[in-house]
Design an enzyme around this catalytic site. Sequence first.
Site, PDB file in Angstrom:
ATOM      1  CG  HIS A  61      -1.665   1.277   1.432  1.00 43.35           C
ATOM      2  ND1 HIS A  61      -3.005   1.421   1.173  1.00 43.35           N
ATOM      3  CD2 HIS A  61      -1.248   2.503   1.853  1.00 43.35           C
ATOM      4  CE1 HIS A  61      -3.373   2.665   1.419  1.00 43.35           C
ATOM      5  NE2 HIS A  61      -2.322   3.340   1.860  1.00 43.35           N
ATOM      6  CD  GLU A  62       1.821   3.757   3.723  1.00 42.71           C
ATOM      7  OE1 GLU A  62       2.200   4.800   3.166  1.00 42.71           O
ATOM      8  OE2 GLU A  62       0.749   3.682   4.341  1.00 42.71           O
ATOM      9  CG  HIS A 108       0.487   6.297  -0.902  1.00 37.27           C
ATOM     10  ND1 HIS A 108      -0.688   6.832  -1.378  1.00 37.27           N
ATOM     11  CD2 HIS A 108       0.184   5.736   0.291  1.00 37.27           C
ATOM     12  CE1 HIS A 108      -1.661   6.619  -0.508  1.00 37.27           C
ATOM     13  NE2 HIS A 108      -1.158   5.945   0.516  1.00 37.27           N
ATOM     14  CE1 TYR A 118      -3.410  10.094   0.380  1.00 35.50           C
ATOM     15  CE2 TYR A 118      -3.094  11.578   2.237  1.00 35.50           C
ATOM     16  CZ  TYR A 118      -3.276  10.302   1.731  1.00 35.50           C
ATOM     17  OH  TYR A 118      -3.312   9.222   2.591  1.00 35.50           O
ATOM     18  CD  GLU A 176      -4.879   6.207   1.769  1.00 33.74           C
ATOM     19  OE1 GLU A 176      -5.087   5.052   2.167  1.00 33.74           O
ATOM     20  OE2 GLU A 176      -3.761   6.733   1.814  1.00 33.74           O
ATOM     21  CG  ASP A 211      -8.078  10.949   6.504  1.00 31.54           C
ATOM     22  OD1 ASP A 211      -6.867  11.077   6.233  1.00 31.54           O
ATOM     23  OD2 ASP A 211      -8.737   9.922   6.250  1.00 31.54           O
ATOM     24  CG  HIS A 261      -6.791   7.087   5.425  1.00 31.12           C
ATOM     25  ND1 HIS A 261      -6.254   8.354   5.500  1.00 31.12           N
ATOM     26  CD2 HIS A 261      -5.753   6.256   5.187  1.00 31.12           C
ATOM     27  CE1 HIS A 261      -4.941   8.274   5.333  1.00 31.12           C
ATOM     28  NE2 HIS A 261      -4.617   7.021   5.139  1.00 31.12           N
TER      29      HIS A 261
HETATM   30 ZN   LIG Z   1      -2.240   5.359   2.157  1.00 34.22          ZN
END
Ligand SMILES: [Zn+2]
Length: 379
Positions: A193-194, A197, A208, A217, A294, A299
Amino acid sequence: MPPALLSPPRCTILPPYLLRRLSVHDDPHVADVARRTMGHDQPWRERRMVIAERTQRRPRGLVPPDLEVRAKGLDPGRRIQVTATLPAAPERLIHDTEHSTFLPGRLVRTEGADPVDDPAVNEAYDGLGATWQLLWAAYGRDSLDGKGLALTASVHFDRDYDNAFWDGTQMVFGDGDGVYFDGFTSCIDVIGHELSHGLTQYTAGLTYVAQTGALNESVSDVFGILVKQLHAGETAHTSDWLIGKGLFTDRVNGIALRSMKEPGTAYDDHALGRDPQPGHVDDYVEVPHDAEHDNGGVHTNSGIPNRAFYLAACAMGGNAWERAGQVWFDAVTAKGVPKDVDFAGFAALTVAAANKRFGATSAEVAAVENGWAGVGVLR
Ligand SMILES: [Zn+2]
């Protein structure tokens, strides 16, 4: 545009609303860790520039002269400079911050080196490798930038740090507070996941915030779960479609951070609250587009495109990375994707990608259209 958006966002796996709940916890250790985790707002941009200078790219297309000479049956002693294409392989650099917040920290494992005694180092190394493998084996892309970008990670960031993040140049992992969260290197899908990005950063560059941020996301969850599925040999139908399974300690009433299959059902816990993800646009959570919320619930609302992908992948069947994943990959890496694309615009991009690759009357196009219709984005 707010100044905060000028530099790459710091994309954390845990959303601020989870940490905010823990920051008022009765257990002073938990509350302290959560507050420190939330408070790590260093001058990221300057630090990013320093790291960028350190980020290495493997020299491309150079075969060691002796190998080439041997292949030609010539004198091995002759030094001949030749160029050829090396088989692509990842270049991983794992560091240990030794509980400091200085990045990247001490280099502790490089590409091809044997495992070390520290499981976090080895988990990071393996997770980075699995992510590189998905991009290369499934889509023929050499690393995040398509040019063999070295994959850098740091483990043991700060003390008991309750998060993992991509900072625009590298991955950073905390050890977790040990009460609600275990170490953040343990989940291969979180690593996928990271790093994804980074893929988005080098391709579509999705802003974002709001719907585009939720897509950013979601794209990370999509490729994160595909990393896990490819690594474990799971199909669309055998996958659990859970992101962050194993991050929670036994104390938490929950199975994972997010469920792509059933958004909103991943956890329901006294301390952490209830998984707030919607799985349909009718339940889109409209909140202010600021960091406090957020960035507009990136998210939270990612549950909607997550479920669209899940539905499309299951309708296609088989290995999700092969067709559904290919369609999403094509959409994200297409030229000219608007940086502020919304759900409907991204849905149209995936339909166009499926059309181009599989044909207008293909089952894949129908699966993609039905996936988005299933969450109310396409009617
Ligand atoms: Zn993320």
